[in-house]
Design an enzyme around this catalytic site. Structure first.
Site, short mmCIF file in Angstrom:
data_model
loop_
_atom_site.label_atom_id
_atom_site.label_comp_id
_atom_site.label_asym_id
_atom_site.label_seq_id
_atom_site.Cartn_x
_atom_site.Cartn_y
_atom_site.Cartn_z
N HIS A 229 0.83 -1.20 0.00
CA HIS A 229 0.00 0.00 0.00
C HIS A 229 0.87 1.26 0.00
O HIS A 229 0.99 1.94 -1.00
CB HIS A 229 -0.97 -0.03 1.20
CG HIS A 229 -1.92 1.12 1.20
ND1 HIS A 229 -2.53 1.59 2.33
CD2 HIS A 229 -2.37 1.91 0.19
CE1 HIS A 229 -3.31 2.61 2.01
NE2 HIS A 229 -3.24 2.83 0.74
N HIS B 286 1.37 4.93 -2.89
CA HIS B 286 1.49 6.33 -2.45
C HIS B 286 2.90 6.88 -2.66
O HIS B 286 3.10 7.93 -3.25
CB HIS B 286 1.14 6.43 -0.96
CG HIS B 286 -0.31 6.27 -0.67
ND1 HIS B 286 -1.13 7.34 -0.40
CD2 HIS B 286 -1.09 5.18 -0.60
CE1 HIS B 286 -2.36 6.91 -0.18
NE2 HIS B 286 -2.36 5.60 -0.29
N HIS C 268 -3.92 0.32 -6.40
CA HIS C 268 -4.26 1.00 -5.16
C HIS C 268 -5.66 0.62 -4.67
O HIS C 268 -5.85 0.38 -3.47
CB HIS C 268 -4.16 2.53 -5.32
CG HIS C 268 -4.51 3.25 -4.06
ND1 HIS C 268 -5.74 3.83 -3.85
CD2 HIS C 268 -3.82 3.43 -2.91
CE1 HIS C 268 -5.77 4.36 -2.63
NE2 HIS C 268 -4.62 4.13 -2.03
N ASN D 239 -6.47 -0.82 -1.01
CA ASN D 239 -6.94 0.25 -0.13
C ASN D 239 -8.35 0.02 0.43
O ASN D 239 -8.57 0.13 1.63
CB ASN D 239 -6.93 1.59 -0.88
CG ASN D 239 -7.11 2.77 0.07
OD1 ASN D 239 -6.17 3.14 0.77
ND2 ASN D 239 -8.30 3.33 0.12
N ILE E 277 -6.67 8.68 -1.03
CA ILE E 277 -6.98 8.40 0.38
C ILE E 277 -6.07 7.28 0.84
O ILE E 277 -5.63 6.47 0.03
CB ILE E 277 -8.46 8.01 0.57
CG1 ILE E 277 -8.85 7.92 2.04
CG2 ILE E 277 -8.78 6.70 -0.15
CD1 ILE E 277 -9.01 9.24 2.73
FE FE2 Z 1 -4.32 4.60 0.08
#
Ligand code: FE2
Length: 939
Positions: free
Chosen positions: A595, A600, A785, A789, A939
Site C-alpha cells: 500500500h 502512495h 491502489h 486500499n 486516500i
Molecule cells: Fe491509500
C-alpha cells in the site's frame, strides 16, 4: 500573409519571472519598483474599433481539438468581438469569513476592477516577432450559482489575430480565487465556444511584486515540436516557474514542484530519532515533495527537517474544499495522532477481556464493552476523545463534516464478519484471502529451483539457513497424495514468505519491548506459510514456520518451529496462534509495502516530474493528470500523522519504530519499476506464465485479484496504446519529444535517484515501451491502489481476522511457562496476542477512514478529461475504453455469482469486488469495495 496595421496590446510584452520586474538597486539597497506589467494598469489597453470580418472554428473534419481562429481575407484590417466567460470560486472559510468574503466581493464589484483577462494568439506578431495578445480586459461580474461566480469580458480582436492559443488571467482581488474554466466565443454565438480548462488557484501576488498572471492553454494538445510559435515561450516559461530555483521555504500559495528525501518523519529526541530515508545506499527511497523548511543536524549527523502538522504541497495539489471527507480526514488523523502523543490511557496495553467483547464493538457502539479495572469503557473513552478532539478543531462549524465524522466513527460490522462470524477462524478463509482479500499480492508459487527452501541471509548472523518445511513434512501434510517433488512440478505448492524480509528486524523489534522502561509491547518472527492447491482450486494452508534468529548480544540461539493444523486441541490452538502471527506479518507487509511504498510513495516522483517537465498542453500530461489527483496531499498528511515517528502506523504495527525503515529495505532489495506491471508481477511470483501466443496463463485459475486485474490492465493498456498512437505516428516522434524524455529522465535520476543506475528502467524509445510505462503508472494509481486500499476495513476492521500486530510470543517459544498459560486460559493467550483495546480502536478508526470513498471521487472509465473529448480520435478511443470497463463490470458480477469460482463465491464468502469498475452510481447503496476504481490515490 495577413497584415495588421496596429499591433494589438503593444504595451504588454510577455512577462514572467525576473524579466517582468524592473527592480532597481539603489545605494546598495533593493528598492521596490512597480512591475512592468502593472505600470499601465490604470489604462488597460483595448483594441481599436474596426469591423468584424470572419471567425471560424477550426475542426475542419480532422477530428482535432477545436480552436478559435480569426481569419480575415488578406489586406483587410478588421476586428471581431469575442466574449470570454470566466467561472471562478472563492476560498471558503468559516461562516463569519464568508460574510467577509461577500462584503469584500460586493465592495470590489462596486469600486474596483479585479479580474482581467487577455487572449494570446498562437502566432507571433509578424511585425515585431513578439507575442500577440489582446491586452488585459476587465471581466465583469454577471451572475453566480451556488459557489461559482461568472464573469465576462468583451474583447475586440484584430482580424489578423489568428488562433487563440492561450488565455492569461490576472487576479487583483486580495483573496485567491479558483479559476474553473474559461470559454471564449464569438459575441452572440455560444455554439462556437472553445474552452480553456483551468481548475487552478490563482493568487494576487501584487504585494510581492511577482508576476502572478496565470496562463492557461486551450484544449488542443501539442507535442513540444508542434507548439505554435506564439506559445513556445509561454510553454517554456510556465515550466520554469513550476520548477522553481530549488531555494527557499515553500509557502502554501506556491505551486513549485521539487524533490527532497524523507527527512521529516522523526524529530531530535532520542525516542523519535529516525534515519533519513533516501539518498543513501543502505536506505534508499523515492523522493517526496520538497518543502524547503530549515534543516537541523541530528545526533547521527543527518540533516532533518522539523516536523509540522501542515506539510507544503503545491497549491493545486491540495484537497478541494468540496472534498469534505478529505478535509475531515486531516482532522481525524490529527486527532488520532494527538491521542498517540497524549497516551490517554493508563493501561495502554489492556487486552480485550473476551472474544465476545470484540464482537460487542460492532453491536452497540461500545456500550457493551466490559469495563477495565479503572472503571468505564476504554473503547468508549477513546471514541469520545477522538470525537471531542475533532469537534474541537472544527469548532462547531461545518454541519456536513460533523455528519461525515459521525459516519466514519460509526463502525459497521466489517463485511468479512458480517457474512460469516467464524470466517476469521477458518483455514479456508485464511488461504482464500491470499487470493481475494485485501492483500492478494504476496502469495507465490514454490518452484523447483527454490526447493528445498533455503534462506538467503547470512548463516553466521541469523543461524541455520535451511527451512524446516521439508519434503517429509509436506508429504505428511498432503496425506501422501503425491510426493513433494510432484506437488512442486505440478504447481500445487504455494507460499507466503516473510522470512528473509522480517528476520533481520526480529531482535531489534523485540529489544523495544524488553527494555526495562519500555512502553512498547510487540514481537516479531520471520515466517513462512505453505499452501497446497486442492482439486477444487482453493488453497489449503498446511504448515507455518516461525523463526527467531540467533542473537549475538544475548547469546540466544536461533529458535524455530513448524506448526500444522494438527489433530489435538493443543495443536489446534498453537496453529491458530501461528496464523495470528502470520496475519500480522501479512497485514504489516500489506500496509507498509504494497500500500504505502508501492502506490502512495513511489508515485509521488512521477507526479513531481510530470509537472516539472511536461507542459499542461502536453498530451501525456493530460493523459496522466487525473491519475495524480490529490496524491501529494494525502501523502503529505500521511507524513504528518500516520507514518511519522510515534505515529499511528508505528504504534499499531508489529515492526514499531522500524516500520518505515523496513519499507526502505524492501524498496532497496525488491522494488523494480518494470515489475510493477501486473503481468510481470504475476510472472515474478510464479502466479502466471506467458504462453506461446503471448497470453498469460494463471497458475491458479480462480485467482480473483489476477482475473479481474488482468482485465483492467489490458483495458488500460489498449486505451494508452490508442492514445500514444494518436499523438506519436512514429517511434522517432517519441525519441524526439524533449519534454517526454525530460520527464522520464527526471523520474529516474531525481525522483527515484537511488535506483537511477538500475538496468531495468525501460527507455522511451518505442511505442511499446511508452505504452508499457504509462500503463504501469495508470495501473498502480488505479487498480493496484484500489485493490489494497478499499478492503482494509471490510477485512481488517474485524481485527482477529487480520491483526496489525502480534504482541506476545507463541507459547512454545516461551517454554513450560508459556504452555502452562495456554493450557490454563487459551482464549486469554490469543487475546493478549491480538492488538490491545487501544490499538484496535485506533486502527479501526484509521482503517474506516482510509477505506472510504470521497464524495467527489473520480472513477476510471466514467471520469472524462475535457481535453480527451476535444480530440475526435481520443474521444473514440476513450469511448472504447468506457464500453470495455462496462463489459468488465458485467464479467466480474457474473464471476461473483459462479459457484465454480470458490475463491469468490460460496456461503458467507465475501465476493471480490475491489476491482469492479464504477457503474456510474458509486454511492447507490453499495459497499466501499464495490463502488468503483478511483483514477488516483487520494486516500
Ligand atoms: Fe491509500
Amino acid at each position: 500573409m495577413l497584415v495588421t496595421t496596429q499591433p494589438i496590446a503593444a504595451s504588454h510584452t510577455p512577462s514572467h519571472a525576473s524579466s517582468s520586474l524592473t527592480s532597481a538597486v539603489s545605494s546598495g539597497r533593493w528598492t521596490a519598483a512597480v512591475p512592468r506589467w502593472r505600470q499601465h494598469s490604470s489604462t488597460r489597453r483595448t483594441v481599436s474599433k474596426i469591423s468584424c470580418k470572419r471567425v471560424s472554428l477550426v475542426d475542419a473534419g480532422t477530428g482535432e481539438a477545436r480552436v478559435l481562429t480569426i481569419e480575415p481575407p488578406e489586406k483587410l484590417k478588421t476586428t471581431v468581438v469575442l466574449k470570454a466567460r470566466v467561472t471562478v470560486h472563492f476560498k471558503e472559510k468559516r461562516k463569519i469569513e464568508n460574510i467577509t468574503i461577500l462584503s469584500t466581493l460586493l465592495g470590489k464589484l462596486m469600486y474596483k476592477n479585479w479580474l482581467f483577462i487577455e487572449l494570446i494568439s498562437s502566432e507571433l506578431d509578424p511585425a515585431t516577432g513578439e507575442e500577440k495578445t489582446t491586452g488585459q480586459i476587465e471581466a465583469k461580474y454577471v451572475s453566480n450559482k451556488d459557489d461559482f461566480y461568472t464573469f465576462e469580458a468583451s474583447i475586440k480582436v484584430s482580424g489578423s489575430f489568428g488562433t487563440v492559443g492561450a488565455v492569461r488571467l490576472d487576479n487583483d482581488h486580495e483573496r485567491e480565487m479558483f479559476i474553473k474554466d474559461v470559454t471564449v466565443f464569438p459575441d452572440g454565438d455560444e455554439s462556437d465556444a472553445v474552452s480553456f480548462h483551468c481548475e487552478s488557484w490563482v493568487i494576487d501576488n501584487e504585494k510581492n511584486f511577482n508576476d502572478d498572471r496565470r496562463v492557461f492553454f486551450s484544449l488542443k494538445s501539442y507535442l513540444p515540436s508542434q507548439t505554435p510559435e506564439g506559445l513556445k515561450m509561454l510553454r517554456k516559461r510556465e515550466l520554469e516557474t513550476i520548477r522553481g530555483n530549488g531555494y527557499g521555504e515553500r509557502l502554501a500559495i506556491d505551486r513549485i514542484y521539487d524533490y527532497d528525501v524523507y527527512n521529516d518523519l522523526g524529530d531530535l529526541t532520542t525516542a523519535n530519532l529516525r534515519p533519513v530515508l533516501g539518498g543513501s545506499k543502505e536506505l534508499p527511497y523515492p523522493r517526496r515533495c520538497r518543502t524547503g523548511r530549515t534543516k537541523t543536524k541530528n545526533v547521527n549527523g543527518e540533516f532533518t527537517e522539523l516536523r509540522v502538522s501542515d506539510n507544503y504541497v503545491p497549491r493545486d495539489e491540495a484537497f478541494s474544499e468540496d472534498k469534505q471527507q478529505a478535509f475531515t480526514t486531516k482532522f481525524i488523523l490529527a486527532g488520532l495522532h494527538a491521542l498517540e502523543v497524549l497516551k490517554v490511557l493508563k493501561d495502554r496495553e489492556a487486552s480485550f477481556p473476551s472474544m465476545a467483547a470484540i464482537d460487542a464493538l460492532f453491536e452497540d457502539g461500545f456500550k457493551n464493552m466490559p469495563a477495565p479495572e479503572e472503571g468505564g469503557t476504554v473503547a468508549g473513552y477513546i471514541f469520545s476523545v477522538i470525537k471531542d478532539s475533532v469537534f474541537d478543531i472544527l469548532k462547531g462549524d461545518f454541519a456536513g463534516m460533523k455528519h461525515m465524522l459521525d459516519e466514519i466513527l460509526d463502525f459497521e460490522t466489517p463485511e468479512v464478519h458480517q457474512r460469516d462470524k467464524l470466517a476469521w477462524f477458518r483455514d479456508q478463509e485464511f488461504a482464500r484471502e491470499t487470493l481475494a482479500g485485501m492483500n492478494p499480492m504476496n502469495i507465490k508459487l514454490v518452484t523447483e529451483s527454490e526447493f528445498p527452501i533455503v534462506s538467503q541471509l547470512d548463516e553466521e548472523t541469523y543461524g541455520p539457513r535451511e527451512s524446516l518445511l521439508t519434503k517429509e513434512l509436506i508429504e505428511e501434510q498432503i496425506n501422501g497424495v503425491m510426493t513433494a517433488e510432484e506437488a512442486i512440478k505440478n504447481k500445487k505448492l504455494f507460499m507466503l514468505d516473510y522470512h528473509d524480509a522480517l528476520l533481520p528486524y526480529v531482535n531489534m523489534v523485540r529489544e523495544l519491548s524488553e527494555s526495562r522502561d519500555s512502553k512498547v509491547n510487540t514481537t516479531l518472527y520471520g515466517s513462512r506459510t505453505l499452501f497446497f492447491l486442492t482439486k477444487d482450486g482453493t488453497l489449503k494452508p498446511i504448515a507455518i514456520e516461525l523463526t527467531r534468529p540467533k542473537n549475538k548480544k544475548t547469546g540466544k540461539l536461533q529458535w524455530r518451529e513448524v506448526f500444522t493444523p494438527g489433530g489435538s486441541v493443543t495443536d489446534s490452538w498453537l496453529w491458530q496462534l501461528a496464523k495470528t502471527h502470520v496475519l500480522a506479518h501479512d497485514t504489516g507487509y500489506h500496509q507498509l509495502i504494497n500500500h504505502w511504498l508501492r502506490t502512495h510513495c513511489c508515485v509521488e516522483p512521477y507526479i513531481i516530474a510530470a509537472n516539472r517537465q511536461l507542459s499542461q498542453m502536453h498530451p501525456i500530461y493530460r493523459l496522466l493528470h487525473p491519475h495524480f489527483r490529490y496524491t501529494m496531499e494525502i501523502n503529505a498528511q500521511a507524513r504528518a500523522n500516520l507514518i511519522n515517528a510515534g505515529g499511528i502506523i508505528e504504534n499499531n504495527f508489529s515492526p514499531n519504530k522500524y516500520c518505515l525503515e523496513l519499507s526502505s529495505v524492501v524498496y532497496r532489495d525488491f522494488w523494480r519499476f518494470d515489475m510493477e506491471a501486473l503481468p510481470n508481477d504475476l510472472i515474478r511470483r510464479g502466479m502466471a506464465v506467458q504462453g506461446k501466443d503471448g497470453k498469460l496463463e494463471l497458475t491458479i485459475e480462480d485467482y480473483p485479484y489476477a482475473n479481474d486485474g488482468l482485465l483492467i490492465w489490458n483495458a488500460i493498456k489498449d486505451w494508452a496504446s490508442d492514445y500514444v498512437k494518436h499523438y506519436y505516428p512514429t517511434a522517432k516522434d517519441i525519441v524526439d519529444d524533449e519534454e517526454l524524455q525530460g520527464w522520464w529522465t527526471e523520474v529516474r535520476t531525481k525522483g527515484h535517484a537511488d535506483k537511477q543506475d538500475e538496468p531495468w528502467w525501460p527507455m522511451l524509445d518505442s511505442h511499446e515501451n511508452l505504452v508499457q510505462v504509462l500503463t504501469t503508472i495508470m495501473w498502480i494509481t488505479s487498480g493496484h491502489h484500489a485493490a489494497v486500499n478499499f478492503g482494509q476495513y471490510p477485512f481488517a476492521g474485524y481485527f482477529p481476522n487480520r491483526p496489525t500486530i502480534a504482541r506476545k510470543n507463541i507459547p512454545l517459544e516461551m517454554g513450560r511457562q508459556g504452555m502452562k498459560e495456554l493450557v490454563e486460559n487459551p482464549e486469554k493467550v490469543l487475546l493478549d496476542t491480538l492488538p490491545s483495546q487501544q490499538q484496535a480502536l485506533l486502527v479501526l478508526v484509521t482503517l474506516n477512514l482510509l477505506s472510504s470513498h470521497s464524495p467527489e471521487e473520480e472513477y476510471m472509465g466514467t471520469h472524462v478529461e475535457p481535453a480527451w473529448t476535444a480530440e475526435r480520435g481520443i474521444r473514440s478511443a476513450f469511448n472504447k475504453f468506457q464500453v470495455r470497463m462496462k463489459d468488465i463490470l458485467d464479467q466480474i458480477d457474473e464471476w461473483n455469482e459462479d459457484p465454480r469460482r470458490r475463491n469468490r463465491h460460496g456461503p458467507g464468502v465475501v465476493p471480490y469486488t475491489l476491482l469492479r469498475p464504477c457503474d456510474g452510481n458509486p454511492f447507490d447503496e453499495k459497499s466501499e469495495m464495490e463502488m468503483g476504481i478511483p483514477n488516483s490515490i487520494s486516500i
